[in-house]
Design an enzyme around this catalytic site. Structure first.
Site, PDB file in Angstrom:
ATOM      1  N   ALA A 120     -13.404  -4.172  -0.300  1.00 31.75           N
ATOM      2  CA  ALA A 120     -14.102  -3.722  -1.198  1.00 31.75           C
ATOM      3  C   ALA A 120     -13.895  -2.381  -1.853  1.00 31.75           C
ATOM      4  CB  ALA A 120     -15.579  -3.927  -0.942  1.00 31.75           C
ATOM      5  N   HIS A 121     -13.795  -1.209  -0.392  1.00 32.92           N
ATOM      6  CA  HIS A 121     -13.721   0.568  -0.845  1.00 32.92           C
ATOM      7  C   HIS A 121     -12.747   0.305  -1.535  1.00 32.92           C
ATOM      8  CE1 HIS A 121     -10.734   2.198   2.569  1.00 32.92           C
ATOM      9  NE2 HIS A 121     -11.479   0.730   3.057  1.00 32.92           N
TER      10      HIS A 121
ATOM     11  N   CYS B 226      -3.748   5.134   6.998  1.00 30.30           N
ATOM     12  CA  CYS B 226      -4.721   3.621   7.795  1.00 30.30           C
ATOM     13  C   CYS B 226      -3.824   4.523   9.068  1.00 30.30           C
ATOM     14  CB  CYS B 226      -4.593   2.373   7.660  1.00 30.30           C
ATOM     15  SG  CYS B 226      -6.341   2.618   6.866  1.00 30.30           S
TER      16      CYS B 226
ATOM     17  N   ASN C 298       0.998  -0.954   0.520  1.00 31.02           N
ATOM     18  CA  ASN C 298      -0.359   0.032   0.256  1.00 31.02           C
ATOM     19  C   ASN C 298       0.917   1.351   0.167  1.00 31.02           C
ATOM     20  OD1 ASN C 298       0.259  -1.303   2.604  1.00 31.02           O
ATOM     21  ND2 ASN C 298      -0.249   0.380   3.402  1.00 31.02           N
TER      22      ASN C 298
HETATM   23  N1  PLP Z   1      -5.160  -4.242   3.765  1.00 30.94           N
HETATM   24  C1  PLP Z   1      -3.683  -2.860   3.416  1.00 30.94           C
HETATM   25  C2  PLP Z   1      -2.851  -3.649   2.334  1.00 30.94           C
HETATM   26  C3  PLP Z   1      -4.981  -1.726   3.308  1.00 30.94           C
HETATM   27  O1  PLP Z   1      -3.816  -0.866   2.114  1.00 30.94           O
HETATM   28  C4  PLP Z   1      -6.005  -1.609   3.955  1.00 30.94           C
HETATM   29  C5  PLP Z   1      -6.082  -0.330   3.951  1.00 30.94           C
HETATM   30  O2  PLP Z   1      -5.814   0.789   4.204  1.00 30.94           O
HETATM   31  C6  PLP Z   1      -6.093  -2.105   4.910  1.00 30.94           C
HETATM   32  C7  PLP Z   1      -5.758  -4.281   5.051  1.00 30.94           C
HETATM   33  C8  PLP Z   1      -7.418  -2.292   5.524  1.00 30.94           C
HETATM   34  O3  PLP Z   1      -9.128  -2.370   5.281  1.00 30.94           O
HETATM   35  P1  PLP Z   1      -9.948  -2.220   5.759  1.00 30.94           P
HETATM   36  O4  PLP Z   1     -10.330  -0.684   5.720  1.00 30.94           O
HETATM   37  O5  PLP Z   1     -11.229  -2.678   4.639  1.00 30.94           O
HETATM   38  O6  PLP Z   1      -9.873  -2.097   7.198  1.00 30.94           O
END
Ligand code: PLP
Length: 376
Positions: free
Chosen positions: A197-198, A319, A146
């Site tokens: 999904a998002h 996040c 990410n």
């Molecule tokens: N894993 C990765 C690599 C992500 O980029 C993200 C979101 O930023 C997540 C997990 C978490 O996803 P969710 O927002 O559906 O909890």
């Protein structure tokens, strides 16, 4: 507004939003109820599951819907570890939802080992191999980053683990890989795989945990016995049906807009600055994320400057903006003066070249202005 923070989230695709509205206001029945309209709702979930499974080259029985990828990743760690006494291996490029799950196990006494990265931002395969032993119980390695879009060779890593510790469970976080690189799960042969999904035009609050046939893991969320008691809670019908719609539309859009061409345009512009470094390019890359570090500058100042021009970019994982340093860039060997000056530009097939041209021009201008100010 030009939105280039698609690794954080994406705009919901219109036709997916319509499905959500339909199952919220028209066919809103509880899929577990016995009356005819409810059975239609159950059928809609089943057909969405069939579609999702085929997009992953998986069986329907291997798909569990969750409330988000964070839940999928937490479930993998809390319920996927059969030999609780064994050690756990993760990589230094995991998302917070994997990293913190591992840290929770560590705080309870589990031996958690973290595989280092190469400078190109993927797991160092030889160092990874040296961390796995016949007491390894669980491994989690992200499929695509990410932070940089770098893609790990999941099949090779999985094979190493199974050779050394055949009973170990192999999980991969596929959130930034799904619909962006091949996620043929029967070919990758992983045990567990997480999706959100998002990130691909679906709704926030909808995730998937793929559980390979034959691996029986206990439920993380117990209650009314929905989804064959593998994940209780009334299904998010609109979210699930709209995810199938989003996958279809997003993949179609990706055939029309070559996202890596948008990224390559931006890369060529940033390369004209000898004080800018592009991270994670030497490895295989999804082409959906571009991490750039402007030495000696502050990424968040650049992001604020371009926001005033209507351009939204990221700094790193959305996040974890409360976290002081970028764990993943540090693990790639970047020093502080590069890490602090990092921005993350992430694309979707709904972006246009004109948007990227304007955004890169403004980002470069902002960085040059800031550099002038800082150099007095
Ligand atoms: N894993 C990765 C690599 C992500 O980029 C993200 C979101 O930023 C997540 C997990 C978490 O996803 P969710 O927002 O559906 O909890």
């Amino acid at each position: 507004m030009i939105y280039l923070d698609n690794a954080a989230t994406t705009k919901t695709i219109d036709s997916a939003a319509q499905k959500m509205l339909y199952y919220a206001c028209q066919d809103y029945y509880n899929p577990s109820a016995g009356y005819a309209p409810a059975l239609e709702v159950k059928k809609a979930i089943d057909s969405a599951k069939k579609y999702v499974a085929s997009a992953l080259n998986a069986d329907e029985s291997e798909i569990i819907f969750t409330s988000c990828a964070t839940e999928s990743n937490n479930t993998a760690f809390e319920c996927g570890i059969k030999n609780k006494k064994g050690n756990v291996v993760i990589s230094a490029m995991e998302h917070a939802s994997v990293y913190e799950s591992a840290m929770r196990l560590k705080s309870k006494g589990t031996d958690v080992r973290i595989a280092p990265l190469t400078k190109s931002g993927t797991v160092d395969i030889e160092k990874f191999r040296s961390l796995v032993d016949n007491n390894t119980a669980f491994v989690s390695v992200i499929h695509a980053s990410n932070e940089t879009g770098a893609i790990n060779d999941i099949k090779t890593l999985r094979n190493i683990v199974k050779q050394i510790s055949p009973n170990a469970v192999f999980h991969s976080d596929g959130v930034q890989a799904f619909c962006k690189t091949s996620t043929d799960l029967h070919n990758l042969d992983v045990d567990l795989y997480s999706i959100s999904a998002h990130k691909i035009g679906g709704f926030k609050g909808v995730g998937i945990l793929y559980v390979k046939k034959g691996l029986n893991i206990p439920a993380f969320i117990v209650g009314g016995g929905q989804q064959d008691s593998r994940r209780s809670g009334t299904e998010n019908v609109g979210g699930i049906v709209s995810l199938a719609e989003a996958i279809k539309e997003y993949k179609l859009a990706a055939t029309e807009t070559k996202v890596s061409e948008l990224r390559d345009y931006a890369i060529n512009q940033f390369r004209t600055l000898d004080w800018a470094k592009i991270n994670g390019l030497e490895s295989a890359n999804t082409g959906y994320v571009l991490s750039v570090s402007f030495q000696g500058l502050r990424g968040e100042v650049i992001a604020h400057m371009v926001e005033e021009k209507g351009i939204i970019i990221g700094l790193g994982s959305a996040c974890s903006t409360h976290v002081k340093t970028n764990r993943v860039l540090a693990a790639m060997g970047l020093n502080k003066s590069f890490i602090d000056g990092s921005i993350r530009i992430s694309f979707s097939p709904y972006n246009t070249l004109a948007e990227v041209e304007f955004a890169t021009k403004e980002i470069i201008e902002a960085a040059k202005r800031l550099r002038e100010v800082m150099n007095g």
